[in-house]
Motif scaffolding. Structure first.
Motif, PDB file in Angstrom:
ATOM      1  N   UNK A  86      61.570  19.608  36.134  1.00  0.00           N
ATOM      2  CA  UNK A  86      62.609  20.616  36.354  1.00  0.00           C
ATOM      3  C   UNK A  86      62.171  21.965  35.788  1.00  0.00           C
ATOM      4  N   UNK A  87      61.559  21.940  34.621  1.00  0.00           N
ATOM      5  CA  UNK A  87      61.078  23.168  33.991  1.00  0.00           C
ATOM      6  C   UNK A  87      60.030  23.834  34.883  1.00  0.00           C
ATOM      7  N   UNK A  88      59.069  23.059  35.365  1.00  0.00           N
ATOM      8  CA  UNK A  88      58.008  23.597  36.219  1.00  0.00           C
ATOM      9  C   UNK A  88      58.591  24.129  37.528  1.00  0.00           C
ATOM     10  N   UNK A  89      59.550  23.419  38.110  1.00  0.00           N
ATOM     11  CA  UNK A  89      60.177  23.867  39.357  1.00  0.00           C
ATOM     12  C   UNK A  89      60.932  25.178  39.140  1.00  0.00           C
ATOM     13  N   UNK A  90      61.650  25.273  38.024  1.00  0.00           N
ATOM     14  CA  UNK A  90      62.369  26.510  37.707  1.00  0.00           C
ATOM     15  C   UNK A  90      61.391  27.671  37.545  1.00  0.00           C
ATOM     16  N   UNK A  91      60.296  27.436  36.858  1.00  0.00           N
ATOM     17  CA  UNK A  91      59.301  28.483  36.662  1.00  0.00           C
ATOM     18  C   UNK A  91      58.696  28.924  37.995  1.00  0.00           C
ATOM     19  N   UNK A 129      53.055  27.021  35.858  1.00  0.00           N
ATOM     20  CA  UNK A 129      52.762  26.287  34.630  1.00  0.00           C
ATOM     21  C   UNK A 129      51.297  25.882  34.711  1.00  0.00           C
ATOM     22  N   UNK A 130      50.480  26.473  33.847  1.00  0.00           N
ATOM     23  CA  UNK A 130      49.040  26.206  33.861  1.00  0.00           C
ATOM     24  C   UNK A 130      48.708  24.903  33.149  1.00  0.00           C
ATOM     25  N   UNK A 131      49.265  24.744  31.961  1.00  0.00           N
ATOM     26  CA  UNK A 131      48.941  23.557  31.180  1.00  0.00           C
ATOM     27  C   UNK A 131      50.025  23.340  30.143  1.00  0.00           C
TER      28      UNK A 131
END
Length: 172
Positions: A61-66, A73-75
């Motif tokens: 969810x965090x990566x999708x929001x970003x 999200x690189x790493x």
């Protein structure tokens, strides 16, 4: 390109990643102080480092929001997340208002307070082992743990100082 650096200050690490991008190197991966870079256009990317609220959060969810905000999200290393955004998309600042900056640095400060307590306990255990046995190896580890404790204490103080600066800014 592979580079080794040890950072314990996320602001300094972000500045270094930005300088690497300005020199034509895009950050791609991190593991235990080893940073992997690929060639890019000079200044193509901006970077931010975020601290997740907890280890078990929903990272998808965090990566999708970003991604919805144009951030990649690189790493991720434990609770630390490395974020990248194209410089051509405009400025990249995760925390823009004073209150969110205060909350962010409080989170970092509390994270390192826990680490500081653990390091100080280890320091005293090692110190007692040095006194009881008289072995130099224990003394060397005691010095190392003391240095780590001081480095972590510096982070806690720096976060506290930044929080105070933001509070003063808020009250103006």
């Amino acid at each position: 390109m592979l580079k080794f650096k040890l950072y314990y200050d996320k602001d300094e690490e972000e500045d270094w990643l930005k300088k690497m991008s300005l020199n034509g190197w895009a950050f791609k991966k991190f593991f235990l102080g080893f940073y992997t870079f690929e060639k890019c256009e000079p200044g193509e990317y901006n970077y931010q480092i975020d601290l997740l609220d907890n280890w078990n959060g929903d990272k998808d969810d965090y990566a999708a929001f970003m991604e919805d905000t144009g951030v990649e999200v690189i790493d991720q290393w434990w609770r630390w997340v490395y974020l990248q955004k194209k410089a051509s998309d405009g400025p990249f600042e995760m925390y823009t208002d004073v209150e969110s900056k205060i909350t962010h640095y409080n989170k970092i400060k509390n994270f390192f307070k826990v680490a500081l307590v653990i390091e100080v306990i280890c320091f005293f255990i090692e110190f007692m082992a040095t006194i009881k046995t008289g072995y130099y190896i224990f003394g060397m580890f005691t010095i190392l743990l003391g240095a780590i404790s001081l480095a972590i204490l510096k982070i806690v103080w720096k976060c506290k100082w930044k929080i105070e600066q933001y509070k003063q800014e808020k009250n103006m």
